[in-house]
Design a protein around this motif. Structure first.
Motif, PDB file in Angstrom:
ATOM      1  N   MET A   1       0.855  -1.197   0.000  1.00  0.00           N
ATOM      2  CA  MET A   1       0.000   0.000   0.000  1.00  0.00           C
ATOM      3  C   MET A   1       0.884   1.239   0.000  1.00  0.00           C
ATOM      4  SD  MET A   1      -2.829   1.132   2.819  1.00  0.00           S
ATOM      5  CE  MET A   1      -4.444   1.345   2.151  1.00  0.00           C
ATOM      6  N   PRO A   2       0.544   2.240  -0.815  1.00  0.00           N
ATOM      7  CA  PRO A   2       1.367   3.451  -0.841  1.00  0.00           C
ATOM      8  C   PRO A   2       1.242   4.236   0.458  1.00  0.00           C
ATOM      9  CG  PRO A   2      -0.626   3.810  -2.093  1.00  0.00           C
ATOM     10  CD  PRO A   2      -0.628   2.355  -1.701  1.00  0.00           C
TER      11      PRO A   2
ATOM     12  N   VAL B   1      -6.424  16.581  -4.423  1.00  0.00           N
ATOM     13  CA  VAL B   1      -7.159  17.453  -3.520  1.00  0.00           C
ATOM     14  C   VAL B   1      -7.995  16.614  -2.556  1.00  0.00           C
ATOM     15  CG1 VAL B   1      -9.239  17.730  -4.942  1.00  0.00           C
ATOM     16  CG2 VAL B   1      -8.447  19.616  -3.504  1.00  0.00           C
ATOM     17  N   ASP B   2      -8.164  17.114  -1.351  1.00  0.00           N
ATOM     18  CA  ASP B   2      -8.802  16.345  -0.281  1.00  0.00           C
ATOM     19  C   ASP B   2     -10.151  15.761  -0.683  1.00  0.00           C
ATOM     20  OD1 ASP B   2      -6.695  16.881   1.442  1.00  0.00           O
ATOM     21  OD2 ASP B   2      -7.657  18.637   2.336  1.00  0.00           O
ATOM     22  N   LYS B   3     -10.976  16.553  -1.326  1.00  0.00           N
ATOM     23  CA  LYS B   3     -12.346  16.119  -1.605  1.00  0.00           C
ATOM     24  C   LYS B   3     -12.406  14.948  -2.578  1.00  0.00           C
ATOM     25  CE  LYS B   3     -12.979  19.696  -5.161  1.00  0.00           C
ATOM     26  NZ  LYS B   3     -13.702  20.950  -5.500  1.00  0.00           N
ATOM     27  N   ARG B   4     -11.302  14.686  -3.304  1.00  0.00           N
ATOM     28  CA  ARG B   4     -11.262  13.556  -4.227  1.00  0.00           C
ATOM     29  C   ARG B   4     -10.460  12.367  -3.679  1.00  0.00           C
ATOM     30  NH1 ARG B   4     -13.112  14.950  -9.292  1.00  0.00           N
ATOM     31  NH2 ARG B   4     -13.248  17.185  -9.743  1.00  0.00           N
ATOM     32  N   LEU B   5      -9.606  12.632  -2.728  1.00  0.00           N
ATOM     33  CA  LEU B   5      -8.661  11.601  -2.293  1.00  0.00           C
ATOM     34  C   LEU B   5      -9.356  10.394  -1.674  1.00  0.00           C
ATOM     35  CD1 LEU B   5      -5.795  10.648  -1.956  1.00  0.00           C
ATOM     36  CD2 LEU B   5      -5.616  12.014   0.137  1.00  0.00           C
ATOM     37  N   GLU B   6     -10.318  10.623  -0.811  1.00  0.00           N
ATOM     38  CA  GLU B   6     -10.972   9.501  -0.136  1.00  0.00           C
ATOM     39  C   GLU B   6     -11.636   8.565  -1.144  1.00  0.00           C
ATOM     40  OE1 GLU B   6     -11.313   7.284   3.116  1.00  0.00           O
ATOM     41  OE2 GLU B   6     -10.386   9.293   3.105  1.00  0.00           O
ATOM     42  N   ARG B   7     -12.298   9.141  -2.142  1.00  0.00           N
ATOM     43  CA  ARG B   7     -12.968   8.314  -3.158  1.00  0.00           C
ATOM     44  C   ARG B   7     -11.982   7.543  -4.012  1.00  0.00           C
ATOM     45  NH1 ARG B   7     -14.479   9.365  -8.269  1.00  0.00           N
ATOM     46  NH2 ARG B   7     -14.001  11.589  -8.094  1.00  0.00           N
ATOM     47  N   LEU B   8     -10.774   8.087  -4.202  1.00  0.00           N
ATOM     48  CA  LEU B   8      -9.795   7.442  -5.064  1.00  0.00           C
ATOM     49  C   LEU B   8      -8.911   6.433  -4.334  1.00  0.00           C
ATOM     50  CD1 LEU B   8      -8.670  10.522  -7.184  1.00  0.00           C
ATOM     51  CD2 LEU B   8      -9.968   8.544  -7.988  1.00  0.00           C
ATOM     52  N   LYS B   9      -8.997   6.374  -3.038  1.00  0.00           N
ATOM     53  CA  LYS B   9      -8.123   5.452  -2.295  1.00  0.00           C
ATOM     54  C   LYS B   9      -8.240   4.000  -2.758  1.00  0.00           C
ATOM     55  CE  LYS B   9      -6.989   7.933   1.941  1.00  0.00           C
ATOM     56  NZ  LYS B   9      -7.123   8.009   3.412  1.00  0.00           N
ATOM     57  N   PRO B  10      -9.439   3.481  -3.069  1.00  0.00           N
ATOM     58  CA  PRO B  10      -9.493   2.097  -3.565  1.00  0.00           C
ATOM     59  C   PRO B  10      -8.676   1.869  -4.839  1.00  0.00           C
ATOM     60  CG  PRO B  10     -11.671   2.819  -2.893  1.00  0.00           C
ATOM     61  CD  PRO B  10     -10.788   4.034  -2.851  1.00  0.00           C
ATOM     62  N   LEU B  11      -8.594   2.884  -5.695  1.00  0.00           N
ATOM     63  CA  LEU B  11      -7.772   2.777  -6.909  1.00  0.00           C
ATOM     64  C   LEU B  11      -6.297   2.720  -6.572  1.00  0.00           C
ATOM     65  CD1 LEU B  11      -7.371   3.062 -10.058  1.00  0.00           C
ATOM     66  CD2 LEU B  11      -7.373   5.536  -9.672  1.00  0.00           C
ATOM     67  N   LEU B  12      -5.896   3.418  -5.505  1.00  0.00           N
ATOM     68  CA  LEU B  12      -4.478   3.607  -5.200  1.00  0.00           C
ATOM     69  C   LEU B  12      -3.904   2.565  -4.250  1.00  0.00           C
ATOM     70  CD1 LEU B  12      -4.759   7.462  -4.628  1.00  0.00           C
ATOM     71  CD2 LEU B  12      -3.923   6.335  -6.705  1.00  0.00           C
ATOM     72  N   THR B  13      -4.733   1.810  -3.573  1.00  0.00           N
ATOM     73  CA  THR B  13      -4.236   0.971  -2.485  1.00  0.00           C
ATOM     74  C   THR B  13      -3.322  -0.156  -2.933  1.00  0.00           C
ATOM     75  OG1 THR B  13      -6.341  -0.236  -2.575  1.00  0.00           O
ATOM     76  CG2 THR B  13      -6.098   1.438  -0.862  1.00  0.00           C
ATOM     77  N   ASP B  14      -3.396  -0.577  -4.184  1.00  0.00           N
ATOM     78  CA  ASP B  14      -2.538  -1.667  -4.654  1.00  0.00           C
ATOM     79  C   ASP B  14      -1.214  -1.185  -5.233  1.00  0.00           C
ATOM     80  OD1 ASP B  14      -4.321  -3.647  -3.889  1.00  0.00           O
ATOM     81  OD2 ASP B  14      -5.373  -3.620  -5.817  1.00  0.00           O
TER      82      ASP B  14
END
Length: 270
Positions: free
Chosen positions: A1-2, A58-71
């Motif tokens: 995980m990053p 930006v904060d308002k997008r980061l939470e939604r994008l975390k599933p894309l980034l976790t791998d």
């Protein structure tokens, strides 16, 4: 995980690569490129050809994008910031709120790229394309209609420039490309590799609608206005797109879409 980091100071040295985006675009990024927006981020994360080095979101997008980034690998930092801080970092309002730095891979030589293609292949060759919107649009069309590769002459602009990547909706990260050396003869190269070469020109001898394609075919597109050099037109099969009377010009990206759609769908020559 990053690793995820919060950025509150626009002068934080960790995000130096993102500072003054437009100025950095002008001077280059030392074997890196900048991706912008969610669609392009998705392409970069999934890319087998390029590696993501970091992202600033930006904060308002980061939470939604975390599933894309976790791998992503552990060593890739993901930076989050408020809209105001991100705008100050970039130097202009970042409405999409998503930036990422990618690392350029060493492209193959033009000859190696062509030789690696299969018995039925569609190639785009660009000559003198200096507008990044057109470059991005052509790569988008190349991806949409299944082109196997894009070749660029030495005078073309960079398809990994931020705006070109954005306009291409990430296609310039997907479609393999190679740049010809200064003075390299593209027609001779394509002939050696078994390609029929088609040059687009308003004065072309063959209407596009009546064209059957060879198994291996390359479509040449030149800059708007001057078009392709006469030296290339005289050595290749010239193709025209008939238009209404009194009008003979299309945007080069639009032209590429029409031509590539035809070549992708048309029957092979007997």
């Amino acid at each position: 995980m990053p690793q995820f980091f919060r950025i509150d100071d626009p002068d934080d040295p960790r995000i130096a690569a993102y500072r003054d985006v437009r100025e950095r675009d002008l001077v280059g990024r030392d074997r890196q490129f900048m991706a912008e927006g969610e669609v392009v981020l998705n392409v970069l994360v999934a890319s087998a050809r390029h590696r993501m080095a970091s992202a600033l979101i930006v904060d308002k997008r980061l939470e939604r994008l975390k599933p894309l980034l976790t791998d992503l690998p552990d060593e890739i930092p993901i930076y989050g910031a408020s809209q105001a801080v991100m705008d100050r970092i970039a130097g202009f309002p970042m409405h999409r709120g998503i930036l990422a730095i990618g690392e350029c891979t060493d492209p193959p030589s033009a000859e190696a790229l062509l030789e690696g293609l299969g018995p039925r292949a569609l190639v785009v060759l660009l000559v003198g394309i200096a507008n990044h919107d057109n470059m991005g649009g052509i790569f988008r069309n190349a991806a949409a209609f299944g082109a196997d590769a894009v070749l660029l002459d030495a005078t073309c602009c960079d398809p990994l420039y931020r705006k070109a990547i954005r306009v291409s909706v990430g296609a310039s990260l997907m479609v393999p490309f190679a740049r010809l050396a200064t003075g390299q003869d593209p027609v001779a190269l394509l002939d050696r590799c078994g390609f029929e070469t088609l040059s687009l020109s308003p004065a072309g001898a063959t209407p596009l609608a009546g064209l059957a394609r060879a198994p291996r075919v390359a479509a040449l597109f030149g800059t708007e206005g001057p078009g392709l050099p006469a030296e290339l037109l005289t050595r290749t099969r010239t193709i025209a797109i008939p238009m209404a009377g009194g009008f003979d010009s299309l945007n080069v990206a639009t032209t590429s879409g029409i031509v590539l759609h035809h070549l992708a769908c048309v029957a092979q020559e007997a």
